[in-house]
Scaffold this motif. Structure first.
Motif, PDB file in Angstrom:
ATOM      1  N   ARG B  95      58.067  79.610  57.505  1.00 36.00           N
ATOM      2  CA  ARG B  95      57.878  80.107  56.147  1.00 36.00           C
ATOM      3  C   ARG B  95      57.863  79.017  55.091  1.00 36.00           C
ATOM      4  NH1 ARG B  95      62.099  84.599  55.303  1.00 36.00           N
ATOM      5  NH2 ARG B  95      63.438  82.940  56.002  1.00 36.00           N
ATOM      6  N   ALA B  96      58.242  77.788  55.488  1.00 39.36           N
ATOM      7  CA  ALA B  96      58.253  76.691  54.506  1.00 39.36           C
ATOM      8  C   ALA B  96      56.837  76.146  54.322  1.00 39.36           C
ATOM      9  CB  ALA B  96      59.186  75.593  54.982  1.00 39.36           C
ATOM     10  N   ASP B  97      56.588  75.565  53.163  1.00 38.61           N
ATOM     11  CA  ASP B  97      55.290  74.938  52.881  1.00 38.61           C
ATOM     12  C   ASP B  97      55.074  73.712  53.758  1.00 38.61           C
ATOM     13  OD1 ASP B  97      54.530  76.646  50.937  1.00 38.61           O
ATOM     14  OD2 ASP B  97      54.931  75.312  49.241  1.00 38.61           O
ATOM     15  N   LYS B 102      61.952  70.679  65.063  1.00 35.68           N
ATOM     16  CA  LYS B 102      61.801  70.560  66.515  1.00 35.68           C
ATOM     17  C   LYS B 102      61.304  71.888  67.077  1.00 35.68           C
ATOM     18  CE  LYS B 102      65.711  68.177  66.904  1.00 35.68           C
ATOM     19  NZ  LYS B 102      67.026  68.003  67.000  1.00 35.68           N
ATOM     20  N   TYR B 103      61.751  72.970  66.448  1.00 37.75           N
ATOM     21  CA  TYR B 103      61.356  74.310  66.884  1.00 37.75           C
ATOM     22  C   TYR B 103      61.001  75.140  65.664  1.00 37.75           C
ATOM     23  CZ  TYR B 103      63.858  72.733  70.993  1.00 37.75           C
ATOM     24  OH  TYR B 103      64.283  72.003  72.062  1.00 37.75           O
ATOM     25  N   VAL B 105      61.323  78.792  64.645  1.00 40.76           N
ATOM     26  CA  VAL B 105      62.039  79.972  65.128  1.00 40.76           C
ATOM     27  C   VAL B 105      61.730  81.149  64.217  1.00 40.76           C
ATOM     28  CG1 VAL B 105      64.302  80.901  65.703  1.00 40.76           C
ATOM     29  CG2 VAL B 105      63.877  78.442  65.941  1.00 40.76           C
ATOM     30  N   GLY B 110      64.077  85.970  66.701  1.00 43.49           N
ATOM     31  CA  GLY B 110      64.510  84.667  67.188  1.00 43.49           C
ATOM     32  C   GLY B 110      63.633  84.011  68.233  1.00 43.49           C
ATOM     33  N   ALA B 112      61.261  81.425  69.708  1.00 43.38           N
ATOM     34  CA  ALA B 112      61.147  80.052  69.232  1.00 43.38           C
ATOM     35  C   ALA B 112      59.971  79.349  69.895  1.00 43.38           C
ATOM     36  CB  ALA B 112      62.440  79.293  69.519  1.00 43.38           C
ATOM     37  N   VAL B 120      59.399  78.546  73.666  1.00 45.70           N
ATOM     38  CA  VAL B 120      60.492  77.924  74.409  1.00 45.70           C
ATOM     39  C   VAL B 120      61.684  78.859  74.530  1.00 45.70           C
ATOM     40  CG1 VAL B 120      59.866  75.532  73.905  1.00 45.70           C
ATOM     41  CG2 VAL B 120      61.314  76.771  72.298  1.00 45.70           C
ATOM     42  N   ASP B 121      61.684  79.938  73.780  1.00 45.20           N
ATOM     43  CA  ASP B 121      62.815  80.851  73.902  1.00 45.20           C
ATOM     44  C   ASP B 121      62.423  82.270  73.478  1.00 45.20           C
ATOM     45  OD1 ASP B 121      65.439  81.674  74.344  1.00 45.20           O
ATOM     46  OD2 ASP B 121      66.045  81.273  72.269  1.00 45.20           O
ATOM     47  N   VAL B 122      62.435  83.165  74.465  1.00 47.49           N
ATOM     48  CA  VAL B 122      62.413  84.588  74.139  1.00 47.49           C
ATOM     49  C   VAL B 122      63.888  84.973  74.124  1.00 47.49           C
ATOM     50  CG1 VAL B 122      61.800  86.896  74.972  1.00 47.49           C
ATOM     51  CG2 VAL B 122      60.158  85.018  75.172  1.00 47.49           C
ATOM     52  N   GLU B 124      67.511  86.045  74.465  1.00 46.37           N
ATOM     53  CA  GLU B 124      68.157  86.957  75.423  1.00 46.37           C
ATOM     54  C   GLU B 124      67.142  87.544  76.412  1.00 46.37           C
ATOM     55  OE1 GLU B 124      70.042  89.345  72.477  1.00 46.37           O
ATOM     56  OE2 GLU B 124      71.079  87.551  71.789  1.00 46.37           O
ATOM     57  N   LEU B 322      42.112  86.009  47.374  1.00 47.54           N
ATOM     58  CA  LEU B 322      43.193  86.942  47.688  1.00 47.54           C
ATOM     59  C   LEU B 322      42.643  88.363  47.715  1.00 47.54           C
ATOM     60  CD1 LEU B 322      46.002  85.469  45.385  1.00 47.54           C
ATOM     61  CD2 LEU B 322      45.631  85.025  47.809  1.00 47.54           C
TER      62      LEU B 322
END
Lengths: 204, 446
Positions: B95-97, B102-103, B105, B110, B112, B120-122, B124, B322
């Motif tokens: 969400r950052a500009d 490293k990931y 997320v 969550g 990632a 790299v991470d689903v 749980e 837009l």
């Protein structure tokens, strides 16, 4: 997978810590050790009065009166935001919405306003300034005040029949020169910097 | 009527000296929807410049049409670009500009991803009791179909069926070189978010970026301020150009394939340019011809929504539709990496004075776009007459100016600056119609 999850966890924590550290780099915030006795309160009141006049003169379109609140050698600076969380802090290396190293740049704005030849400025937007939350950042002195304030400017654009509220915070350095309080420095943080078409000195 | 026959959007009869654009091209919401599909999602779109992501893990986020895009530099130093959308529930991931991660997320559940887009991470995963079909499927960030750079400028395409970027840009690359080679260590965006919106169709900006005809009228107020500054009043630090002199000068234009155009004007007060103190270094590095052309006024449109300008200050801009009547503008002040403080400050004052939404020119442009949109939205006459100037002086192919700089445009023009040809708006509109017609006919545009 487990190692990865640990790494992710620390990444998440790092992000959280980072946002806790962030402060708006306007050097504002109530200063410590500010002492306000009766004399200081009187000087502070004079400063607050000047801030109110600044808004009033713009609302009433008394442009010369507005300009005369600024010292000829004043600095007027509205830095741009560098990112979502950080503001630019060097007007000579980074962009500003407005940066004038003296009053002459502000005088240009009046030429534009009065000339009636700018499509964005005619018909002239109508404004209503509110300034509040004034806090002395240093102990008020007879000839020097450093003030934090918040402001909101409601602007109605008669051309499109639209309105917008510009808002932000400011820091003023006021000095008494030849018996008159003058703005020596004004720094403005425009909080809503996603700008509908235009921004001018009377919007902030 | 237009929807059934896209051909009617343009009244393009070169042999009869006619070029007119239908007003509804700017105002029809159905046309807006088709533009997203048949233009923005089918061609090269500017994403960023490489120096915005110098280190592994660096990222920026941007848009192609309505799709959020994430551009990353991975651990191996390679650039990647993805649809910035989580494969799980479709949330925007990063969400950052801009930043370093490293990931990436997703905030929702969550999931990632690493900077190569790999999941790299689903979260749980084991407890989730997924089906074998789920585990067999791929859940990485969806990469853009194409990602390429030219001279440090990064473009992406959501469609794989585009020509190679070099071929797409073609001969206008000369003008991009003049932008990207001004600094010995490359070019960078000066920090500062200049983002604004206007209530008008995006193609108003597409046209106006190369419109010199409007300068004297739309920017009359700016001219008044400049006039006064010449007497020593006002904001001297902006070192503004003498526009009267510029109007007396010579200029010209080139049109290129794939909807691109460039306009130029002979150097006017070159000593006011912030690279002027470094011009000897520039000459040594890029040669006298290029260095001289860096001092020319130059504006380009890279179809559909990217422009460069170096008339009063060096910039890149992108205008993102837009909705049919709302456009978001991003403007970047470009500077040599490692530029000396004095020159940087000089550059900033020139840029802010003219191009900021708080400047003396840009707000007036936005205001006239809005007036144009209001006007065009009504009924009445169909075609706009704003494309006719300069039609009698267009030369086919390369004129002697083009030859002198070694480029081969489709058409060339040279003449007094005040001629202000409108023929340089023709290539983007022709390309616009070509792509829209291809789309409606169920064909690929390239």
């Amino acid at each position: 997978m487990e190692r990865q999850e640990t790494a992710l966890k620390s990444e998440r924590q790092e992000t959280a810590l980072k946002s806790e550290r962030q402060e708006i780099a306007l050097k504002t915030g109530a200063a410590e050790n500010v002492v306000i006795g009766a004399a200081e309160q009187a000087w502070l009141d004079q400063g607050v009065d000047l801030l109110k006049r600044e808004g009033m003169y713009l609302d009433l379109r008394r442009w010369d009166d507005w300009l005369s609140l600024f010292h000829e050698e004043c600095e007027f600076w509205a830095p741009m935001w560098r990112s979502e969380d950080e503001m630019n802090d060097d007007p000579h290396m980074e962009l500003s919405h407005l940066y004038y190293g003296n009053r002459k740049g502000l005088a240009d704005r009046i030429i534009r306003i009065r000339g009636g030849r700018s499509p964005a400025t005619s018909p002239m937007p109508r404004t209503s300034h509110l300034v509040g939350n004034v806090v002395a950042l240093d102990t008020p002195a007879e000839n020097r005040l450093r003030l934090h304030s918040s402001w909101t400017t409601q602007v109605f654009f008669p051309r499109q029949k639209l309105q917008h509220a510009y808002f932000g915070i400011s820091e003023h350095l006021l000095e008494r020169v030849d018996g008159q309080w003058r703005i020596m420095k004004k720094r403005v943080a425009l909080q809503n910097d996603y700008i509908p078409s235009m921004l001018d000195v009377y919007c902030i | 009527m237009l929807m059934e026959n896209m051909g009617l959007c343009l009244d393009d009869r070169p042999d009869e000296g006619v070029f007119r654009v239908h007003r509804r091209v700017f105002t029809d919401p159905e046309i807006f929807e088709l533009e997203q599909k048949y233009i923005f999602e089918r061609t090269w779109i500017f994403l960023t410049i490489e120096s915005q992501l110098p280190n592994p893990g660096d990222f920026i986020t941007t848009w192609i049409g309505r799709t959020p895009i994430l551009v990353t530099r991975d651990a191996k130093g390679k650039l990647n670009a993805f649809s910035n959308v989580c494969r799980h529930k479709g949330s925007v991931v990063q969400r950052a500009d801009k930043g370093n991660a490293k990931y990436h997320v997703c905030n929702y559940h969550g999931w990632a991803y690493d900077p190569t887009g790999k999941i790299v991470d689903v979260k749980e995963h084991k407890a989730g009791q997924y089906s074998p079909a789920f585990d067999a499927a791929e859940h990485n960030l969806e990469p853009l179909a194409k990602l390429e750079s030219y001279n440090g400028i990064v473009f992406g395409s959501m469609s794989p069926n585009v020509p190679p970027l070099d071929e797409y840009l073609g001969e206008i690359r000369f003008f991009l070189d003049l932008v990207m080679e001004q600094g010995p260590k490359g070019m960078e965006f000066v920090p500062g978010r200049a983002a604004y919106t206007f209530q008008a169709n995006w193609k108003m900006q597409m046209d106006n970026g190369l419109d010199s005809y409007h300068l004297g009228s739309t920017h009359a107020s700016f001219a008044d301020v400049i006039q006064r500054r010449r007497k020593g009043e006002g904001h001297q630090e902006a070192r503004q150009y003498d526009w009267t002199e510029r109007f007396r000068g010579t200029g010209g234009s080139f049109s290129f394939k794939h909807g691109h155009s460039a306009i130029w004007s002979r150097p006017n007060e070159p000593f006011k340019r912030p690279i002027f103190p470094s011009i000897e270094e520039v000459k040594k590095r890029v040669g006298t011809l290029k260095a001289d052309w860096m001092l020319h006024g130059r504006n380009t449109i890279i179809f559909p929504n990217f422009q460069t300008a170096d008339s009063t200050a060096l910039l890149m801009r992108q205008f993102r539709p837009l909705s049919v009547n709302q456009t978001e503008m991003r403007v970047w002040c470009l500077a040599p990496i490692g530029e000396a403080r004095e020159q940087r400050s000089w550059r900033l004052r020139q840029f802010e004075d003219f191009f900021n939404p708080s400047g003396f020119a840009t707000p007036d442009d936005s205001a006239v776009y809005e007036d144009c949109h209001t006007g065009a939205a009504g009924s009445g006459f169909d075609y706009l007459d704003g494309y006719g100037r300069g039609m009698m002086v267009q030369e086919k192919g390369a004129n002697d100016v083009a030859q002198s700089i070694g480029i081969n445009p489709v058409t060339s023009i040279q003449g007094p600056f005040e001629q202000s040809s409108e023929t340089w708006h023709h290539p983007p509109h022709r390309e616009w119609r070509r792509m829209m017609e291809a789309g409606l006919a169920g064909k690929e545009p390239y």
